[in-house]
Design an enzyme around this catalytic site. Structure first.
Site, PDB file in Angstrom:
ATOM      1  N   ASP A 314     -42.505 -10.830  11.166  1.00 55.49           N
ATOM      2  CA  ASP A 314     -42.361 -11.922  10.702  1.00 55.49           C
ATOM      3  C   ASP A 314     -43.142 -11.433   9.593  1.00 55.49           C
ATOM      4  O   ASP A 314     -44.820 -11.680   8.781  1.00 55.49           O
ATOM      5  CB  ASP A 314     -42.864 -13.149  11.119  1.00 55.49           C
ATOM      6  N   ARG A 318     -48.868 -13.984   4.138  1.00 52.06           N
ATOM      7  CA  ARG A 318     -49.380 -15.276   3.840  1.00 52.06           C
ATOM      8  C   ARG A 318     -49.645 -14.270   5.435  1.00 52.06           C
ATOM      9  O   ARG A 318     -50.686 -15.183   6.393  1.00 52.06           O
ATOM     10  CB  ARG A 318     -47.490 -15.963   3.968  1.00 52.06           C
ATOM     11  N   ASN A 319     -48.889 -12.967   6.013  1.00 51.00           N
ATOM     12  CA  ASN A 319     -49.562 -12.399   7.454  1.00 51.00           C
ATOM     13  C   ASN A 319     -50.077 -11.812   7.479  1.00 51.00           C
ATOM     14  O   ASN A 319     -50.052 -10.562   8.433  1.00 51.00           O
ATOM     15  CB  ASN A 319     -48.046 -13.238   7.920  1.00 51.00           C
ATOM     16  N   ASP A 332     -50.599 -12.507  13.045  1.00 55.46           N
ATOM     17  CA  ASP A 332     -49.352 -14.006  13.162  1.00 55.46           C
ATOM     18  C   ASP A 332     -48.428 -13.094  14.009  1.00 55.46           C
ATOM     19  O   ASP A 332     -47.214 -12.390  14.044  1.00 55.46           O
ATOM     20  CB  ASP A 332     -49.034 -14.135  11.806  1.00 55.46           C
TER      21      ASP A 332
END
Length: 450
Positions: A314, A318-319, A332
């Site tokens: 992932d 954003r992570n 994350d």
């Protein structure tokens, strides 16, 4: 207290089992639960030189601390090891034999789908208590209500409160290990009384992410919200106990003291997510050297995962989080697994996931490399959403036909070439993270980022 026989290496983390008061000016005092880092091994095997989180250095007694260990890979941890899922009444009664008052388990109700049943051995027979959902809460007697099964079990462990007996001993599901006990054993359990929750700073898969303070330091706290995410909480925490790198967000510990307070505590990243950082500052503030540094930071963190056989699954801007010192760190780890593990693709972000991962559930370091190429595009476009002006349903068909996004405005050609290498349809043709890191260092050393 036993003497430590095998010397630990410098850099080893340990957690204090007891308070220690300074006896000489050279000693380092600490309190139970404090995390220390070994600086040097001494000639006396009973003493180490260590430093605390504040950077103070001194000598500590070896038998006052335990080595902090990653939870063993492959361990099946459960916050609810007494939950046996879909088993029948008869199967539950067999599991609770021979009779032992207070022995219990929880199962899914066979007669009332969606509800649960608490099965308790009491004075030679098994009582079955239906647990019903009512207005979003769980209850047995419609007097005491609970947010989740863990809270319910905690309550009836402390007080029979109308049941035939209090819950004394869980019947563990075969093959599971109680997460609470394992986190304590491996030195990752923190004390709730030493955590102060200050304010909500975000929303996550588990629930709120809060700013907190632990032993005087700012921390980020992920708060579990219900049973459905309890196991995901354990999975992420388990992975994080095994990871330690300057470009990965560091786990500080977990709080699992009771079933109503379940938290993952990590270092606090003051400048938030990379995607928000890029969007809020933009081209006028961030120069090419800064964009390259973020790219290099992430490549180093991912090279570490690659070397340790972990696949993130992932990876996206954003992570990635940004520290007060402008260091980018991958975060994350909810989907992170060992390279051999399989993955449900229903939760995956289409625009960041490689074609083979979406089509065949074939995840590898090379699928992470594809995502890294998308992340590079996000960095050099200052946080734009990938595949602009292409409908989501059309992204995969076009990509599988060889479509590649154009270079973001102002992106150096040499960096765009790296992106395209990451987006090779044949995973075997994509570079390793080590190679990507080396190429980014070459760009930095030769100042080719303008």
């Amino acid at each position: 207290m036993s003497v430590v026989q095998t010397p630990w290496q410098a850099g080893t983390e340990c957690v204090a089992n007891y308070d220690f008061q300074r006896r000489t000016d050279q000693d380092l005092p600490f309190t139970k639960g404090e995390v220390l880092t070994i600086v040097a091994v001494t000639r006396d095997p009973n003493w180490y030189k260590a430093k605390n989180k504040g950077g103070q250095v001194g000598f500590i007694p070896a038998n006052y601390v335990q080595k902090r260990q990653g939870v063993k890979s492959g361990t099946k941890l459960s916050l609810m090891p007494w939950f046996h899922g879909k088993i029948t009444r008869e199967q539950a009664e067999r599991l609770l034999y021979p009779p032992e008052t207070g022995l219990f388990l929880v199962r899914e109700s066979t007669n009332y789908p969606g509800d649960y049943t608490l099965c308790v051995s009491c004075e030679g027979k098994v009582e079955h208590y239906r647990i019903i959902y009512k207005t979003g809460k769980l209850t047995i007697d419609e007097e005491a209500y609970f947010d989740n099964l863990m809270q319910l079990v905690e309550h009836y462990t402390n007080d029979a409160d109308g049941l035939c007996t209090s819950l004394m001993k869980p019947k563990l599901m075969e093959g599971t290990v109680a997460a609470q006990e394992e986190f304590f054993r491996s030195g990752w359990a923190l004390k709730m009384k030493e955590l102060t929750l200050l304010q909500t700073i975000g929303r996550g898969e588990f629930g709120d992410v809060m700013l907190g303070e632990y032993k005087g330091s700012k921390v980020a706290v992920k708060c579990i919200k219900n049973d459905a995410t309890a196991q995901a909480f354990v999975a992420e925490a388990l992975v994080m106990t095994q990871l330690r790198h300057k470009n990965l967000v560091q786990l500080l510990g977990v709080i699992v003291e009771d079933r109503s307070s379940l938290f993952i505590v990590t270092e606090f990243m003051a400048k938030g997510s990379l995607v928000d950082y890029l969007r809020s500052r933009g081209r006028s503030v961030l120069g090419g050297d800064c964009l390259l540094k973020f790219s290099l930071d992430v490549s180093e963190g991912m090279e570490y995962l690659e070397d340790n056989n972990f696949v993130h699954r992932d990876l996206a801007a954003r992570n990635v989080l940004v520290s007060e010192e402008n260091i980018a760190k991958v975060s994350d780890f909810g989907l992170t697994k060992e390279a051999s593990a399989t993955q449900d693709t229903s939760k995956l972000p289409v625009k960041w996931t490689s074609p083979e991962a979406l089509r065949e559930k074939n995840f590898s370091t090379k699928s992470d490399v594809w995502s890294f190429g998308i992340l590079l595009w996000e960095i050099y476009s200052f946080g734009r959403v990938p595949y602009p002006r292409i409908a989501l349903k059309d992204v995969v068909p076009r990509v599988e036909k060889g479509y590649k996004m154009d270079a973001p405005d102002g992106c150096p050609a040499i960096v765009y070439e790296l992106m395209k290498q990451c987006w090779h349809l044949d995973p075997n043709q994509r570079p390793s993270f080590r190679k990507l890191r080396e190429q980014l260092e070459h760009i930095k050393d030769n100042e080719l980022y303008q």
